[in-house]
Scaffold this active site. Sequence first.
Site, PDB file in Angstrom:
ATOM      1  N   CYS A  48       0.910  -1.062   0.054  1.00  0.00           N
ATOM      2  CA  CYS A  48      -0.171   0.090   0.148  1.00  0.00           C
ATOM      3  C   CYS A  48       1.127   1.297  -0.009  1.00  0.00           C
ATOM      4  O   CYS A  48       0.409   2.314  -0.720  1.00  0.00           O
ATOM      5  CB  CYS A  48      -0.842  -0.050   1.161  1.00  0.00           C
ATOM      6  SG  CYS A  48      -0.206  -0.440   2.910  1.00  0.00           S
ATOM      7  N   HIS A  57      -2.191   7.072   3.531  1.00  0.00           N
ATOM      8  CA  HIS A  57      -0.765   7.054   3.563  1.00  0.00           C
ATOM      9  C   HIS A  57      -0.110   8.393   3.096  1.00  0.00           C
ATOM     10  O   HIS A  57      -0.442   8.758   2.007  1.00  0.00           O
ATOM     11  CB  HIS A  57      -0.119   5.731   3.103  1.00  0.00           C
ATOM     12  CG  HIS A  57      -0.123   4.682   3.805  1.00  0.00           C
ATOM     13  ND1 HIS A  57      -0.918   4.527   4.870  1.00  0.00           N
ATOM     14  CD2 HIS A  57       0.187   3.376   3.562  1.00  0.00           C
ATOM     15  CE1 HIS A  57      -0.964   3.279   5.288  1.00  0.00           C
ATOM     16  NE2 HIS A  57      -0.395   2.529   4.707  1.00  0.00           N
TER      17      HIS A  57
END
Length: 362
Positions: free
Chosen positions: A149, A242
């Site tokens: 990710c 993120h």
Amino acid sequence: MHEHDYRVGILGATGAVGQTFIRLLDDHPWFTVTAVAASERSAGRPYRDAANWLSGAPIPESVASLEVQSTEPKAVDCDFVFSALDSAVAGEIEEAFAAAGLPVVSNAKNYRQHDQVPLLIPEVNPGHLPLIDEQSWDSEGFIVTNPNCSTTGLICGLHPLMDAFDPEAVQVTMLQALSGAGYPGVPSLDAVGNVIPYIGGEEEKLATEPRKILGSLDGDQVAPADLALSAQCTRVPVRNGHLACASVRFRNDVHAEAVAEALRTFEAPAVTESLPSRPDPFVQVLDAPDAPQPQRHVKAGGGMTVSVGRVQNCPVNDVKFVLLSHNTVRGAAGGAILNAELLASEGYLDRARAAVAEPAAK
């Protein structure tokens, strides 16, 4: 059956990523979830009873009533599977499904560095799909993976720069959301009001995965990109998103204005144009001095658009910027769904489906 009507199985369906697959696939125009599979402790129960459902929206009714199956090919009735399995078990199970003739679109790390397995982001390296033809599972089944990710978001920002310039090295600090640790994830007393400067295996993935994704197809394998990467990965008390603080050094003379323009004007490959989950834009450049922020920008493009801001000249390298991506959508389930859409549009899913149907017809 319409050429893009596919029956989908989800392996690891009760976990956090499996649940995101189910949420994103609700009312998908091409894919219908017909099978859910999980560990033995969940098998045999209705999905609504087996899953600790984490989303605020209810479980789609078409899935809630499905009986959870064991993670064996003979138990899962579908045309292909998404794998949200934990890496501790994914390798053997995914190989079994590929050997049984089923395409496996995996979110697990096990086959990402396999020479003949595409590590795929459709807007970045659709040209790596022919690696599928080099796989040999004694069937028409195959495995395709999406990246880690944190790798995914960073690559979405780097790829337009690889196209336009000649990056030599990237230094990045990742501020990674709690949802990336799954459920129950990080203990609350570690997470609240704290930053944890270590996430097992993440820095190693960021050192290797981008070089494969950004590399070029050379015969039957990928020649890695000539790019040095140094990453520090931290866990921060954010639910989703993120954030990457990146600084890039180029081999040629490049300034911030040119980087921002390359990101702003990048166009995804034409092969992605018809894919239902393809966001527009692929990357958005934000001019506000305090953007991007997870709370404000992580849902751009339904979680599939990557946001970049604070593009500045860097006195240490050449250009620095801040990049935000949705870790469970673009970085996990949504990215895998986009991969499957590309496989469908390029005929790979039909080829496997025809091979499975042929013995049954005899």
